[in-house]
Design a protein around this motif. Structure first.
Motif, mmCIF file in Angstrom:
data_model
loop_
_atom_site.group_PDB
_atom_site.id
_atom_site.type_symbol
_atom_site.label_atom_id
_atom_site.label_comp_id
_atom_site.label_asym_id
_atom_site.label_seq_id
_atom_site.Cartn_x
_atom_site.Cartn_y
_atom_site.Cartn_z
ATOM 1 N N GLU A 273 40.931 72.459 121.444
ATOM 2 C CA GLU A 273 41.882 71.082 121.298
ATOM 3 C C GLU A 273 42.812 71.328 120.199
ATOM 4 N N VAL A 304 50.235 70.739 124.751
ATOM 5 C CA VAL A 304 49.977 69.411 125.122
ATOM 6 C C VAL A 304 50.350 68.400 124.049
ATOM 7 N N GLU A 307 48.411 62.856 122.295
ATOM 8 C CA GLU A 307 47.946 61.842 123.005
ATOM 9 C C GLU A 307 47.117 62.410 124.158
ATOM 10 N N TYR A 308 47.464 63.597 124.571
ATOM 11 C CA TYR A 308 46.484 64.178 126.019
ATOM 12 C C TYR A 308 45.621 65.064 125.499
ATOM 13 N N LYS A 309 45.300 64.978 124.216
ATOM 14 C CA LYS A 309 44.327 66.059 123.669
ATOM 15 C C LYS A 309 42.865 66.046 124.412
ATOM 16 N N ILE A 310 42.608 65.137 124.833
ATOM 17 C CA ILE A 310 41.282 64.680 125.597
ATOM 18 C C ILE A 310 41.279 65.603 126.886
ATOM 19 N N VAL A 311 42.498 65.900 127.485
ATOM 20 C CA VAL A 311 42.487 66.965 128.748
ATOM 21 C C VAL A 311 41.957 68.200 128.605
ATOM 22 N N VAL A 312 42.152 68.532 127.092
ATOM 23 C CA VAL A 312 41.697 70.062 126.907
ATOM 24 C C VAL A 312 40.251 70.265 127.124
ATOM 25 N N PHE A 314 38.348 68.596 128.949
ATOM 26 C CA PHE A 314 38.029 68.533 130.465
ATOM 27 C C PHE A 314 38.471 69.730 131.180
ATOM 28 N N PHE A 315 39.620 70.394 130.929
ATOM 29 C CA PHE A 315 40.214 71.479 131.591
ATOM 30 C C PHE A 315 39.216 72.534 131.203
#
Length: 334
Positions: A273, A304, A307-312, A314-315
């Motif tokens: 992250e 990224v 604000e899109y840190k939560i995507v990491v 999940f990926f």
């Protein structure tokens, strides 16, 4: 060297803080899975509940830490751990134990945990409100700035008091859990039940005791993680929303059902992250004369946005499930 200090502050320290929180949370998740064979989605809300208990206790006894020279929240943390452990055991007896007695499949327990999640979220919001609150009531958060002894280095390495406590407590918790699982009779019984519940029960191990101890440990660790994170930033009633996916990703990356893998997975996800949102153009400044113009003019080279840190996580979760479902330490897949 200034760019290196910037990297230390924003990657090394920040990644260690995030990884420590995820590691403690993931250990609780993986212990519950290894003993009861279901994913406990309410674990993030148990972390929030533990932090909320510390907030209430600190509000009631704001000067508790003055005699020890530490934040009051840390002095009152053991009591919050006991309350969170009591909540965990109570939830099991009220919701999960009746389901296990009827021999339901693990997916039913997972759905039940979603219901417990909504219940805990509603209760916490009812009493805590919706705004953030600091756990430092009468205390003051110390910030340490360490100047490096190198010529031309202007920026100091910055670390806060809660972060130091987090590193120490994480180390103590991991070592303590290792000694408990490997040396104590109860810990060995937990490992036996994790490997083969039927054989453990046939060998005379009291499975009800093992289940209760598992919830006590998971609840205590949840209170530690939620409190230390809230000390470093602030307490928020929606804390679980930002923690649930990363701690599950950490548990799966390390190997579900493997406590040591959960620790490793926590740091892998935490650093992933941090590295993903880090602005790499800062490290390229000393080499801008030898780099292409389009690269030197780039203002932000983060993979990224923040604000899109939560995507990491999940990926990472998807990649691990596809590439190596058993995780780094080859956990259980059922």
């Amino acid at each position: 060297m200034n760019e290196l200090v910037f990297f230390i502050n924003n990657v090394v320290i920040a990644g260690s803080v995030t990884g420590s929180i995820y590691a403690i949370g993931a250990v609780g998740v993986t212990l519950i899975f290894s003993i009861m064979r279901f994913a406990h989605f309410a674990h993030g809300d148990m972390m929030t509940f533990g932090a909320f208990m510390v907030l209430l206790l600190t509000t009631a006894f704001p000067g508790a830490g003055a005699a020890f020279g530490v934040p009051s929240a840390l002095v009152l943390l053991p009591l919050a751990m006991a309350l969170t452990a009591l909540l965990a055991v109570g939830i099991d007896k009220a919701f999960y134990k009746p389901l296990r007695a009827h021999g339901v499949k693990p997916i039913v327990l997972v759905i039940g945990s979603l219901g417990v999640t909504l219940m805990l979220q509603g209760l916490i919001r009812l009493f805590a409100g919706t705004s953030g609150q600091s756990l430092y009531i009468d205390d003051r958060k110390e910030i340490f700035r360490l100047a490096l002894p190198f010529e031309g280095v202007r920026a100091p390495v910055v670390i806060t008091e809660p972060q130091l406590y987090l590193f120490v407590i994480t180390l103590v918790a991991v070592v303590g859990l290792h000694l408990f699982l490997s040396r104590s009779r109860l810990g060995k019984a937990m490992r036996a039940m994790s490997d083969n519940p039927d054989l453990a029960q046939a060998s005379g191990i009291n499975t009800n005791t093992i289940v209760a101890v598992t919830w006590v440990i998971a609840g205590g660790l949840a209170a530690i993680a939620g409190t230390l994170l809230s000390l470093d930033v602030t307490f928020k009633p929606d804390l679980s929303f930002f923690l649930l996916l990363p701690i599950f990703a950490a548990a799966i990356v390390g190997g579900v059902g493997h406590p040591y893998g959960a620790v490793a997975g926590g740091f892998v996800v935490g650093f992933a992250e941090t590295l993903a949102v880090f602005n790499w153009s800062v490290l390229l400044r000393p080499f801008r004369d030898s780099l292409p113009e389009w690269l030197t003019q780039a203002g932000n080279l983060a993979f990224v946005g923040t604000e899109y840190k939560i995507v990491v996580p999940f990926f990472i979760l998807v990649v691990i499930l596809v590439w190596r479902p058993t995780g780094i330490f080859k956990g259980k897949v059922i």
